[in-house]
Design a protein around this motif. Structure first.
Motif, PDB file in Angstrom:
ATOM      1  N   ALA A  84       0.832  -1.207   0.000  1.00 23.68           N
ATOM      2  CA  ALA A  84       0.000   0.000   0.000  1.00 23.68           C
ATOM      3  C   ALA A  84       0.865   1.256   0.000  1.00 23.68           C
ATOM      4  N   LEU A  85       1.923   1.254   0.795  1.00 31.35           N
ATOM      5  CA  LEU A  85       2.819   2.408   0.841  1.00 31.35           C
ATOM      6  C   LEU A  85       3.489   2.637  -0.518  1.00 31.35           C
ATOM      7  N   VAL A  86       3.929   1.583  -1.146  1.00 31.24           N
ATOM      8  CA  VAL A  86       4.574   1.718  -2.454  1.00 31.24           C
ATOM      9  C   VAL A  86       3.579   2.243  -3.484  1.00 31.24           C
ATOM     10  N   ARG A  87       2.352   1.730  -3.455  1.00 31.26           N
ATOM     11  CA  ARG A  87       1.335   2.202  -4.406  1.00 31.26           C
ATOM     12  C   ARG A  87       1.002   3.667  -4.196  1.00 31.26           C
ATOM     13  N   SER A  88       1.124   4.150  -2.965  1.00 28.78           N
ATOM     14  CA  SER A  88       0.843   5.564  -2.679  1.00 28.78           C
ATOM     15  C   SER A  88       2.040   6.467  -2.951  1.00 28.78           C
ATOM     16  N   GLY A  89       3.120   5.901  -3.467  1.00 24.68           N
ATOM     17  CA  GLY A  89       4.252   6.718  -3.885  1.00 24.68           C
ATOM     18  C   GLY A  89       5.314   6.920  -2.821  1.00 24.68           C
ATOM     19  N   TYR A  90       5.493   5.925  -1.957  1.00 27.21           N
ATOM     20  CA  TYR A  90       6.498   6.012  -0.897  1.00 27.21           C
ATOM     21  C   TYR A  90       7.643   5.036  -1.130  1.00 27.21           C
ATOM     22  N   GLU A  91       8.806   5.413  -0.630  1.00 25.73           N
ATOM     23  CA  GLU A  91       9.906   4.478  -0.432  1.00 25.73           C
ATOM     24  C   GLU A  91       9.842   4.032   1.020  1.00 25.73           C
ATOM     25  N   VAL A  92       9.768   2.744   1.249  1.00 23.05           N
ATOM     26  CA  VAL A  92       9.701   2.225   2.620  1.00 23.05           C
ATOM     27  C   VAL A  92      11.103   2.191   3.200  1.00 23.05           C
ATOM     28  N   ARG A  93      11.341   3.045   4.191  1.00 22.77           N
ATOM     29  CA  ARG A  93      12.663   3.141   4.804  1.00 22.77           C
ATOM     30  C   ARG A  93      12.846   2.104   5.914  1.00 22.77           C
ATOM     31  N   ASP A  94      11.763   1.772   6.606  1.00 24.32           N
ATOM     32  CA  ASP A  94      11.843   0.830   7.719  1.00 24.32           C
ATOM     33  C   ASP A  94      10.444   0.272   7.942  1.00 24.32           C
ATOM     34  N   LEU A  95      10.342  -1.012   8.184  1.00 26.33           N
ATOM     35  CA  LEU A  95       9.061  -1.634   8.496  1.00 26.33           C
ATOM     36  C   LEU A  95       9.312  -2.726   9.526  1.00 26.33           C
ATOM     37  N   ARG A  96       8.784  -2.530  10.722  1.00 27.24           N
ATOM     38  CA  ARG A  96       8.995  -3.457  11.822  1.00 27.24           C
ATOM     39  C   ARG A  96       7.645  -4.008  12.284  1.00 27.24           C
ATOM     40  N   THR A  97       7.672  -5.209  12.835  1.00 21.40           N
ATOM     41  CA  THR A  97       6.445  -5.795  13.366  1.00 21.40           C
ATOM     42  C   THR A  97       6.688  -6.314  14.785  1.00 21.40           C
ATOM     43  N   TYR A  98       5.611  -6.322  15.544  1.00 19.64           N
ATOM     44  CA  TYR A  98       5.632  -6.743  16.943  1.00 19.64           C
ATOM     45  C   TYR A  98       4.521  -7.764  17.136  1.00 19.64           C
ATOM     46  N   LEU A  99       4.836  -8.905  17.705  1.00 18.67           N
ATOM     47  CA  LEU A  99       3.856  -9.944  17.993  1.00 18.67           C
ATOM     48  C   LEU A  99       3.275  -9.711  19.379  1.00 18.67           C
ATOM     49  N   MET A 100       1.966  -9.567  19.464  1.00 13.96           N
ATOM     50  CA  MET A 100       1.327  -9.291  20.751  1.00 13.96           C
ATOM     51  C   MET A 100       1.445 -10.502  21.668  1.00 13.96           C
ATOM     52  N   PRO A 101       2.104 -10.354  22.824  1.00 12.64           N
ATOM     53  CA  PRO A 101       2.263 -11.498  23.735  1.00 12.64           C
ATOM     54  C   PRO A 101       0.940 -11.861  24.403  1.00 12.64           C
ATOM     55  N   THR A 103      -5.981  -9.027  25.928  1.00 12.16           N
ATOM     56  CA  THR A 103      -6.857  -8.829  27.076  1.00 12.16           C
ATOM     57  C   THR A 103      -8.345  -8.942  26.762  1.00 12.16           C
ATOM     58  N   GLY A 104      -8.694  -9.297  25.543  1.00  5.67           N
ATOM     59  CA  GLY A 104     -10.103  -9.453  25.202  1.00  5.67           C
ATOM     60  C   GLY A 104     -10.778  -8.196  24.708  1.00  5.67           C
ATOM     61  N   VAL A 105     -10.034  -7.094  24.581  1.00  9.98           N
ATOM     62  CA  VAL A 105     -10.639  -5.848  24.095  1.00  9.98           C
ATOM     63  C   VAL A 105     -10.500  -5.720  22.580  1.00  9.98           C
ATOM     64  N   ASP A 106      -9.807  -6.688  21.954  1.00  9.07           N
ATOM     65  CA  ASP A 106      -9.658  -6.730  20.506  1.00  9.07           C
ATOM     66  C   ASP A 106      -9.111  -8.102  20.136  1.00  9.07           C
ATOM     67  N   ASP A 107      -8.930  -8.322  18.825  1.00 10.34           N
ATOM     68  CA  ASP A 107      -8.321  -9.580  18.406  1.00 10.34           C
ATOM     69  C   ASP A 107      -7.015  -9.331  17.662  1.00 10.34           C
ATOM     70  N   VAL A 108      -6.338  -8.227  17.992  1.00  9.88           N
ATOM     71  CA  VAL A 108      -5.098  -7.865  17.302  1.00  9.88           C
ATOM     72  C   VAL A 108      -4.023  -8.932  17.541  1.00  9.88           C
ATOM     73  N   LYS A 109      -3.324  -9.286  16.469  1.00 11.14           N
ATOM     74  CA  LYS A 109      -2.258 -10.281  16.576  1.00 11.14           C
ATOM     75  C   LYS A 109      -0.882  -9.631  16.749  1.00 11.14           C
ATOM     76  N   GLY A 110      -0.757  -8.390  16.306  1.00  8.18           N
ATOM     77  CA  GLY A 110       0.513  -7.695  16.409  1.00  8.18           C
ATOM     78  C   GLY A 110       0.356  -6.249  15.989  1.00  8.18           C
ATOM     79  N   VAL A 111       1.474  -5.554  15.905  1.00  6.26           N
ATOM     80  CA  VAL A 111       1.495  -4.133  15.552  1.00  6.26           C
ATOM     81  C   VAL A 111       2.609  -3.921  14.530  1.00  6.26           C
ATOM     82  N   PHE A 112       2.367  -3.036  13.570  1.00  2.00           N
ATOM     83  CA  PHE A 112       3.425  -2.683  12.631  1.00  2.00           C
ATOM     84  C   PHE A 112       3.839  -1.231  12.837  1.00  2.00           C
ATOM     85  N   PHE A 113       5.088  -0.953  12.529  1.00  2.00           N
ATOM     86  CA  PHE A 113       5.614   0.417  12.496  1.00  2.00           C
ATOM     87  C   PHE A 113       6.307   0.603  11.154  1.00  2.00           C
ATOM     88  N   ALA A 114       5.892   1.619  10.416  1.00  2.00           N
ATOM     89  CA  ALA A 114       6.487   1.890   9.105  1.00  2.00           C
ATOM     90  C   ALA A 114       7.008   3.318   9.057  1.00  2.00           C
TER      91      ALA A 114
END
Length: 329
Positions: free
Chosen positions: A289-306, A311-322
Motif C-alpha cells: 500500500a505504501l509503495v502504491r501511494s508513492g512512498y519508499e519504505v525506509r523501515d518496516l517493523r512488526t511486533y507480535l502481541m504477547p 486482554t479481550g478488548v480486541d483480536d489484534v495479533k501484532g502491531v506494525f511500524f512503518a
C-alpha cells in the motif's frame, strides 16, 4: 505549566473552559462541512449537538454506502474506555520492556533520533484521544497539528492540552520517552514542549480527497505525517485503506516522511459500548500500500502481541511500524 507570553499562546490557552459533558461522538467518517468551517484551526471544539452528530453519520452514508456501518459504530465510541483498554495496565504497563507500549515508543524515538524526520510542520492523522505518538516528534517540529473526526476525541485532547481536571495522565509515557531518549530532559519539560508546539486540533476525514476540507489554515504541505491506529480502524476493506492512504499523502510534501503505526491481522476492537470493525492487514499489504501511494519504505517493523497483553478488548495479533518517505517529484 506556562505557555510563555500572551502573544505566543495557542488559541485555547487564554482561558480554561469546563470539561465537556459526557456524551457519544458524532458518528461516522463523512465530514460535517459546516462544523469543519466553524471549528477548523481551533484548539478544541465545543460539544456537537445531537443534530450535528446525526448529520455527520448521514453524510458518511451518502458518500459511500460501505462506510455506513462504520459510521454507526463510531457514534458509540468512548474515549475514556479506549484509553483504559489500551494505555492503562496491563497494556499500559511500561515497566515490562517487552510490552507493546515500550516497543512503539522505541520505534518512534529511534526514528526521530536519526535526524532525518524533521522540519517545521507535522500533522498527526487521526490522533484519537492519545498524545504519546508525538512525544519524540515535538523536539523536531515547531508547528504540530492534531486531527480527529470525532468531536469527543478532540475534546479529550483539549483536556490534556489545557491541563484540565479529568485529562488522561500521560506522565508515565512522557517519563519513559525521556528515559529512552537519554537527553537528560524531565518529563515535565517534555510535556511543556509538546503542549507549546501543538498549534491546533482540527477535524479530519481521511475518506475525503481533501481530508482537511477546503480553506483550511493548516500549513500545507506538511514536512511530515504521523498516524497511529487510524487508517485500518476506519476502513471497511483494503481498497478503502489504500484510498485513505492516498488521500493523506496529498497533505505531505515531496520528500516528506510518514510514520505509520497500526494493528496487524485485527478485525475488531472495543471502546466502551462500541465494537469497531477493523480491516485486517499483514506486513506485506502495508508495504504494498505504501509503495502504491508513492512512498519508499525506509523501515518496516512488526511486533507480535504477547499472550499477557491479549486482554479481550480486541483480536489484534501484532502491531506494525512503518517509516516511509514520499517520492520526490
Amino acid at each position: 505549566m506556562g505557555w510563555g507570553d500572551a502573544a505566543a499562546q495557542p488559541p485555547w490557552a487564554a482561558h480554561r473552559s469546563p470539561p465537556p459533558q459526557e456524551g457519544h461522538p458524532g458518528g461516522g467518517l463523512g465530514a460535517d462541512k459546516g462544523a469543519s468551517r466553524r471549528l477548523r484551526d481551533t484548539k478544541l471544539s465545543s460539544s456537537m449537538s445531537g443534530a450535528d452528530q446525526k448529520d455527520t453519520a448521514d453524510m458518511a452514508s451518502h458518500l459511500n454506502p460501505s462506510l455506513e456501518p462504520v459510521a454507526l459504530a463510531y457514534q458509540r465510541f468512548e474515549p475514556q474506555a479506549y484509553l483504559r483498554n489500551n494505555y492503562s495496565p496491563p497494556r499500559g504497563d511500561l515497566s515490562r520492556l517487552d510490552g507493546v507500549g515500550p516497543w512503539k515508543l522505541r520505534c518512534l524515538a529511534q526514528t526521530f533520533a536519526t535526524g532525518e524526520v524533521s522540519g517545521r510542520t507535522l500533522i498527526d492523522i487521526g490522533s484519537g484521544p492519545t498524545i504519546y505518538q508525538l512525544l519524540s516528534a515535538c523536539a523536531h517540529f515547531e508547528d504540530i497539528t492534531m486531527t480527529d473526526f470525532l468531536a469527543v476525541n478532540r475534546q479529550e485532547l483539549g483536556l490534556w492540552l489545557r491541563e484540565e481536571p479529568g485529562a488522561f495522565d500521560w506522565s508515565a509515557y512522557s517519563q519513559h520517552v525521556c528515559l529512552i531518549e537519554g537527553k537528560g530532559e524531565s518529563w515535565q519539560e517534555k510535556e511543556r514542549q509538546l503542549r507549546a508546539r501543538v498549534k491546533r486540533v482540527v477535524p479530519i476525514d481521511v475518506h475525503q480527497p481533501q481530508p482537511l476540507g477546503t480553506g483550511s489554515l493548516v500549513p500545507l504541505p506538511a514536512d511530515a505525517l504521523v498516524s497511529a491506529f487510524c487508517l485500518e480502524s476506519v476502513s471497511p476493506d483494503l481498497a478503502s485503506f489504500q484510498r485513505a492512504l492516498d488521500h493523506i499523502t496529498t497533505l505531505l510534501r515531496p520528500g516528506g516522511h510518514l510514520l505509520l503505526i497500526g494493528g496487524l491481522e485485527e478485525s475488531w476492537y472495543l471502546a466502551g459500548e462500541a465494537r469497531l470493525v477493523v480491516v485486517p492487514v499483514c506486513e506485506r499489504e502495508v508495504r504494498e500500500a505504501l509503495v502504491r501511494s508513492g512512498y519508499e519504505v525506509r523501515d518496516l517493523r512488526t511486533y507480535l502481541m504477547p499472550t499477557h497483553q491479549r486482554t479481550g478488548v480486541d483480536d489484534v495479533k501484532g502491531v506494525f511500524f512503518a517509516w516511509a518517505q514520499k517520492e520526490r517529484v
